[in-house]
Design a protein around this motif. Sequence first.
Motif, PDB file in Angstrom:
ATOM      1  N   ILE A 105      -8.207   3.545  -1.531  1.00 16.20           N
ATOM      2  CA  ILE A 105      -8.135   2.272  -1.807  1.00 16.20           C
ATOM      3  C   ILE A 105      -9.130   1.454  -1.062  1.00 16.20           C
ATOM      4  O   ILE A 105      -9.498   1.854  -0.137  1.00 16.20           O
ATOM      5  CB  ILE A 105      -6.823   1.799  -1.105  1.00 16.20           C
ATOM      6  CG1 ILE A 105      -5.419   2.512  -1.713  1.00 16.20           C
ATOM      7  CG2 ILE A 105      -6.677   0.496  -1.251  1.00 16.20           C
ATOM      8  CD1 ILE A 105      -3.988   2.458  -0.956  1.00 16.20           C
TER       9      ILE A 105
ATOM     10  N   TYR B 276       0.815  -1.404  -0.144  1.00 16.22           N
ATOM     11  CA  TYR B 276      -0.006   0.046   0.071  1.00 16.22           C
ATOM     12  C   TYR B 276       0.720   1.283  -0.063  1.00 16.22           C
ATOM     13  O   TYR B 276       0.325   2.223  -0.420  1.00 16.22           O
ATOM     14  CB  TYR B 276      -0.951   0.020   1.054  1.00 16.22           C
ATOM     15  CG  TYR B 276      -1.834  -1.163   1.280  1.00 16.22           C
ATOM     16  CD1 TYR B 276      -2.778  -1.167   0.068  1.00 16.22           C
ATOM     17  CD2 TYR B 276      -2.284  -1.695   2.353  1.00 16.22           C
ATOM     18  CE1 TYR B 276      -3.919  -2.100   0.158  1.00 16.22           C
ATOM     19  CE2 TYR B 276      -3.112  -2.696   2.413  1.00 16.22           C
ATOM     20  CZ  TYR B 276      -4.168  -2.812   1.416  1.00 16.22           C
ATOM     21  OH  TYR B 276      -5.142  -3.755   1.338  1.00 16.22           O
TER      22      TYR B 276
ATOM     23  N   SER C  65      -2.791   7.291  -5.752  1.00 16.62           N
ATOM     24  CA  SER C  65      -4.002   7.052  -5.265  1.00 16.62           C
ATOM     25  C   SER C  65      -4.894   8.235  -4.588  1.00 16.62           C
ATOM     26  O   SER C  65      -4.139   8.871  -4.008  1.00 16.62           O
ATOM     27  CB  SER C  65      -4.087   5.732  -4.281  1.00 16.62           C
ATOM     28  OG  SER C  65      -3.498   4.764  -4.719  1.00 16.62           O
TER      29      SER C  65
END
Length: 498
Positions: free
Chosen positions: A356, A346, A353
């Motif tokens: 998520i 992550y 991003s």
Amino acid sequence: MSALSSERRTFLKNTAVLGAAAALSRATKLAAAAEAPAPAKPAPTIGIQVNVAALAQPDFEKGLDDMKARAGVNALFPFIYTYVNRTAGFPAATFRGGNFAMPHMQYYKNTSLTFADMRSPDIGDMDILARTIPAAKQRGIKTFAWVLEDNEHVPLPAWSPLYEVDFHGNRAQHHPSGPCYNNPDYTGFVLGLMEDYSRSYDIDGVMWSSERQGGLFNALGAYHNGQGSDPGQATCFCEFCLARAKKSGIDAERARAGFGEIEKYVRAGRARNAVRPRDGYFVEFFRILLNYPELLAWEKMWIDSRADLMAGIYQKVKSVNPKLQVGWHIWHVMSFSPFHRAELDYAPMAKYSDYIKPVLYANCAGDRMKSFTNSVAQNVFGDVPDAPMLDVYYDMLNYQEAAYDEVSQKGFSSDYVKRETQRCFDDAGGKVEVWPGIDVNVPVPRGASQRTAAGVKSDMLAAFAGGATGVVLSRIYSEMDPTVLAGAGDALRELGYM
């Protein structure tokens, strides 16, 4: 007494009466306000995944009203591009699939795919995004264009050249393989699709997903229901991957040879009359890695190739509209496989991003975890019996869940949802929003635990306790029992959002 003095006394008397009345009125209003329920807090993102068949119905707006009233939904995630009938919601016998919005061909100059190769014929001229967005906005509901990368089968002949090639030189045309991330024809399609949705529709964001992994762990069957995977299908050795490997200094022929050894190792482990390797399954596996380090280099190249495409999607969408939110649906295998957890980090993902969405389907996780355990017990972890090996996985993954003989019947707990939400939030450094996928009647085999409204409520509360900034109710709205979905609304009311 003068007339002026009399008028003044009257004025002062009236003023006193009016003041007292005003004071009484204020007191009454304050008392009423104290007794009235407090207004709901601004709600976080409450998304729901929706099949296109439901949105194609004449009375689809009733569904929007129901999901908002019942579960507080304020964001739609339609399966807008799919070749899988269950995610589209159509009978398999007559289904073809594709883009359920309208392809605008000026955005597809970097792919060989044509309008006919992309556009779904299943709903005539209907455009699901054009139909849904205005109705959703009227209700204060956002719309995200969701592309769940299809890899169950090659949908049309034109798609075949975009798919990966295994180390035997054959086109790998079904899961767990899929289109190649180094193939410019495929990346041109994906980036064109994202630009098309971002420019042509008043969407609020996009979500993209790749439910697969690199060739090494596919060969091991290291995913739930991976017991029957083909270890000879390890990918990708197409011309574009060979070129990237050469540029990176990776010996492709040594990688092929290593995959050949892995294939023999896995097939031997699955044979019913197999003889355990002299030094055990794990030692034998690690010895192959030592002899063929190109295997891990090939796996890392695959991981990097996917990350490059994800970063490209983010940059493309942001170049069109910086306000659109870009995020990722993370395959449930992240919850079971320490291998997949290692390769899908992550922390670097946070750089490209806005949100998520880790799949944290707690109820069906029990059966899926058991299936994963059974699969890798055929090879790399075959030295340890299944039941104690499951306890080892729990220690590896920081879980406290049911024992092997009970996990399918009990599912995973809400504590799992909290822990994995917190892990995602922490690993991403608090830099992105975390919207866990919450299990609402995700199908399970007969005999496995069945979803309840109380379970949905508990998982929702756990997600927010773990740092979630929203949730996505999953898997598909049409699969959900309304009484079970109502558990989401119960959680939101307890949290003060409804």
